[in-house]
Scaffold this active site. Structure first.
Site, short mmCIF file in Angstrom:
data_model
loop_
_atom_site.label_atom_id
_atom_site.label_comp_id
_atom_site.label_asym_id
_atom_site.label_seq_id
_atom_site.Cartn_x
_atom_site.Cartn_y
_atom_site.Cartn_z
N GLU A 24 -14.92 18.88 -9.58
CA GLU A 24 -14.13 17.82 -8.94
C GLU A 24 -13.15 17.23 -9.96
O GLU A 24 -13.39 17.28 -11.18
CB GLU A 24 -15.11 16.73 -8.45
CG GLU A 24 -14.42 15.57 -7.77
CD GLU A 24 -15.37 14.68 -6.97
OE1 GLU A 24 -16.59 14.80 -7.14
OE2 GLU A 24 -14.87 13.85 -6.18
N ASN A 171 -15.62 15.78 3.19
CA ASN A 171 -16.79 15.60 2.32
C ASN A 171 -17.39 14.23 2.61
O ASN A 171 -16.66 13.24 2.76
CB ASN A 171 -16.33 15.65 0.85
CG ASN A 171 -17.41 15.20 -0.11
OD1 ASN A 171 -18.35 15.95 -0.37
ND2 ASN A 171 -17.30 14.00 -0.64
N GLU A 172 -18.70 14.18 2.70
CA GLU A 172 -19.41 12.92 2.89
C GLU A 172 -18.67 11.99 3.86
O GLU A 172 -18.30 10.85 3.53
CB GLU A 172 -19.67 12.24 1.54
CG GLU A 172 -20.59 13.08 0.67
CD GLU A 172 -21.19 12.38 -0.55
OE1 GLU A 172 -20.80 11.25 -0.87
OE2 GLU A 172 -22.08 13.00 -1.18
N TYR A 247 -29.19 14.37 -4.30
CA TYR A 247 -29.26 14.21 -5.76
C TYR A 247 -30.65 13.76 -6.17
O TYR A 247 -31.31 13.00 -5.44
CB TYR A 247 -28.24 13.17 -6.23
CG TYR A 247 -26.82 13.70 -6.24
CD1 TYR A 247 -26.36 14.45 -7.31
CD2 TYR A 247 -25.95 13.48 -5.16
CE1 TYR A 247 -25.07 14.96 -7.33
CE2 TYR A 247 -24.66 13.98 -5.18
CZ TYR A 247 -24.22 14.72 -6.27
OH TYR A 247 -22.94 15.23 -6.28
N GLU A 303 -23.89 19.79 -2.79
CA GLU A 303 -24.01 18.93 -3.98
C GLU A 303 -25.49 18.70 -4.24
O GLU A 303 -26.20 18.21 -3.36
CB GLU A 303 -23.30 17.59 -3.77
CG GLU A 303 -21.79 17.73 -3.77
CD GLU A 303 -21.04 16.40 -3.70
OE1 GLU A 303 -21.58 15.37 -4.15
OE2 GLU A 303 -19.91 16.42 -3.18
N GLN A 352 -22.20 18.78 -11.58
CA GLN A 352 -21.01 19.61 -11.44
C GLN A 352 -20.97 20.55 -12.65
O GLN A 352 -21.75 20.38 -13.58
CB GLN A 352 -19.78 18.75 -11.36
CG GLN A 352 -19.80 17.78 -10.18
CD GLN A 352 -18.48 17.06 -9.96
OE1 GLN A 352 -17.49 17.30 -10.62
NE2 GLN A 352 -18.51 16.13 -8.99
O1 AHR Z 1 -20.57 14.49 -7.46
C1 AHR Z 1 -20.15 13.17 -7.52
C2 AHR Z 1 -19.94 12.55 -6.15
O2 AHR Z 1 -21.16 12.45 -5.49
C3 AHR Z 1 -19.08 13.33 -5.19
O3 AHR Z 1 -17.72 13.10 -5.37
C4 AHR Z 1 -19.52 12.81 -3.86
O4 AHR Z 1 -19.36 13.75 -2.83
C5 AHR Z 1 -20.97 12.44 -4.10
O5 AHR Z 1 -21.28 11.21 -3.60
#
Ligand code: AHR
Length: 504
Positions: A24, A171-172, A247, A303, A352
């Site tokens: 990103e 995205n999101e 995450y 992600e 990432q």
């Molecule tokens: O990876 C960091 C961020 O986490 C991304 O930009 C977003 O999609 C997520 O919330």
């Protein structure tokens, strides 16, 4: 404990795309990480950092998702083409409020993918973009012959169209991608997806922006609205997959914990959070199965990874964190879980690749030195699973476990695959202090040429730095012995081990 594996009973194929990546415009991922500019004294090709490219080529990275993340829904691709000195800049409001000069744009990204030998996965802008803008981007990239966008591409120096297999529809969308409800987003995805055309031979695999973590209602709404319900679910032509993001956060959102300074309790809490990805993939797959038992729609975890507090003294908006043996073990169990979900999970992208969150590679801003993280080594050791047939692993006497708060954490994790006559078994011992022995009872073939490697370190907190780049690095593992019951593999405390063998 023993693990029974029938090497002649092949399960679903483990797509290589489960080992996908994400880059990103965030902190030093692109600028300083992948891209240093043509005037850099570092070896580069058109500004792309060649030591980073070489390190990632050694992982056979299958795909790269770009330009975001949250950045994707603010990105206007036309600002990133043409002569660099004429590209307009913008403010990257999500990540540090820094100015983005757009010197890394479409052509630079596609050149990077070509150097890496990776498939591009482009996330289009649904949140603040237009259908026409996205449709034009697809035309610019993938159409051949003659058309307005093709002429523009050629004027910018690229004759031939590129191949773009993967396309993200935002995205999101429930958050930074527009704060939409699932119903609103599904309507947008239908519209945007419709005008992302398949030009010539380029077939887009369109991925709708999916749920946050355990938001199963989001997945259900998308399943209902993005396909034709009936006796057999027919995915409409405008989307082929849904995503989900998860995450591993062991602390709170406000205080996620330190990447390198942590105690054993923090460690176990992290592992419980990491293992939760199994529950989430199961939950989303179950919802999808209700509508699509034929598994025509793919699930994409685009992600995932650990998220710690940023390193002290670094920009809080840059999400720069160190990476220890703990992160490597998080990766190890994610892959075991991914392999078990290979029937529905078609892609996963760690967040990432360089200098951001659970990175493969860290680069030093001053010395420019490059460091491979413990997580990098797990990707490398697991390369043999790419596109291999998954093999079921049965544990007749169960696996050791420990109680962590209100959760039970299984402390030994195993997965296996077969490609041609090679079997690869990955094993993680999550116990912080106790070793474990696993007897691999490989049935259905004669086993020869056994090789094993181990990734471990003296402490869970150990990590690699420019001064000590190999503190956590794979080494040959000689504690695999052949017994009447099978291959006995000794797993020291907090270790990740691979065992590879020929079978006939
Ligand atoms: O990876 C960091 C961020 O986490 C991304 O930009 C977003 O999609 C997520 O919330």
């Amino acid at each position: 404990m023993s693990a029974v594996i029938n090497v002649d009973v092949k399960g679903p194929q483990i797509s290589r795309h489960l080992y996908g990546h994400f880059a990103e415009h965030l902190g030093r991922c692109i600028y300083g990480g992948f891209y240093v500019g043509e005037d850099s004294d570092l070896p580069n090709a058109g500004g792309l950092r060649l030591d980073v490219v070489d390190a990632l080529r050694a992982l056979n990275i299958p795909n790269l998702r770009w330009p975001g993340g949250c950045f994707a829904d603010e990105y206007h691709w036309m600002d990133g083409i043409g002569p660099k000195d004429q590209r307009p800049s913008m403010v990257n409001t999500h990540w540090g409020n820094v100015e983005e000069n757009n010197h890394f744009g479409t052509h630079e990204f596609m050149a990077l993918c070509e150097l890496l030998g990776a498939d591009p996965y482009i996330s289009g802008n649904v949140g603040s973009g237009t259908v026409r803008e996205m449709s034009d981007w697809v035309e610019y990239l993938t159409r051949e012959g003659d058309s307005p966008m093709v002429r523009l591409r050629k004027a910018n120096g690229r004759e031939e169209p590129w191949r773009v297999p993967f396309w993200g529809l935002g995205n999101e969308a429930w958050g930074c991608g527009g704060n939409m409800t699932a119903q609103q987003y599904a309507a947008e995805a239908r519209r945007f997806g419709t005008y992302c055309r398949d030009h010539g031979g380029n077939k887009l695999y369109r991925i709708a922006a999916g749920a946050n973590s355990d938001d199963y209602a989001w997945t259900e709404t998308l399943m209902k609205m993005l396909g034709d319900l009936g006796c057999a679910y027919r995915p409409a032509g405008y989307t082929q997959a849904l995503s989900v993001h998860y995450y591993t956060i062991a602390g709170t959102w406000q205080d996620k914990g330190d990447a390198t300074v942590f105690g054993t309790d923090d460690y176990y809490r992290t592992m419980v959070q990491a293992a939760r990805v199994d529950e989430l993939l199961t939950g989303h797959s179950n919802v999808m199965d209700c509508y699509d038992p034929g598994k025509n729609v793919g699930l994409v975890l685009d992600e995932w990874g650990t998220w710690w507090n940023v390193e002290p003294g670094t920009n809080p908006g840059f999400l720069y964190q160190q990476n220890t043996l703990r992160d490597a073990l998080v990766a190890g169990i994610h892959f075991d879980i991914f392999h078990r979900h290979a029937d529905r999970l078609v892609m996963a992208n760690i967040a990432q690749t360089v200098n951001v969150l659970q990175a493969m590679i860290l680069t030093d801003p001053e010395s420019k030195a490059l460091v491979l993280t413990p997580t990098y080594h797990v990707f490398e050791m697991n390369k043999g699973h790419h596109d291999a047939a998954s093999l079921r692993v049965d544990l007749p006497s169960g696996a050791p476990a420990r109680t962590v708060g209100s959760a039970e954490l299984t402390t030994v994790s195993v997965s296996a695959s077969r490609k041609d006559d090679r079997v690869l078994v990955s094993l993680s011992n999550l116990d912080a202090a106790e070793p474990a022995d696993v007897v691999l009872d490989l049935r259905g073939g004669a086993v020869t040429d056994v090789r094993s490697r181990i990734l471990t370190a003296g402490a869970l907190q150990d990590h690699n730095t420019p001064d000590a780049p190999d503190t956590v690095a794979p080494r040959a593992h000689d504690q695999v012995t052949s017994t009447a019951a099978g291959l006995r593999v000794h797993l020291p405390a907090h270790s990740f081990v691979t065992v590879e063998a020929s079978v006939s």
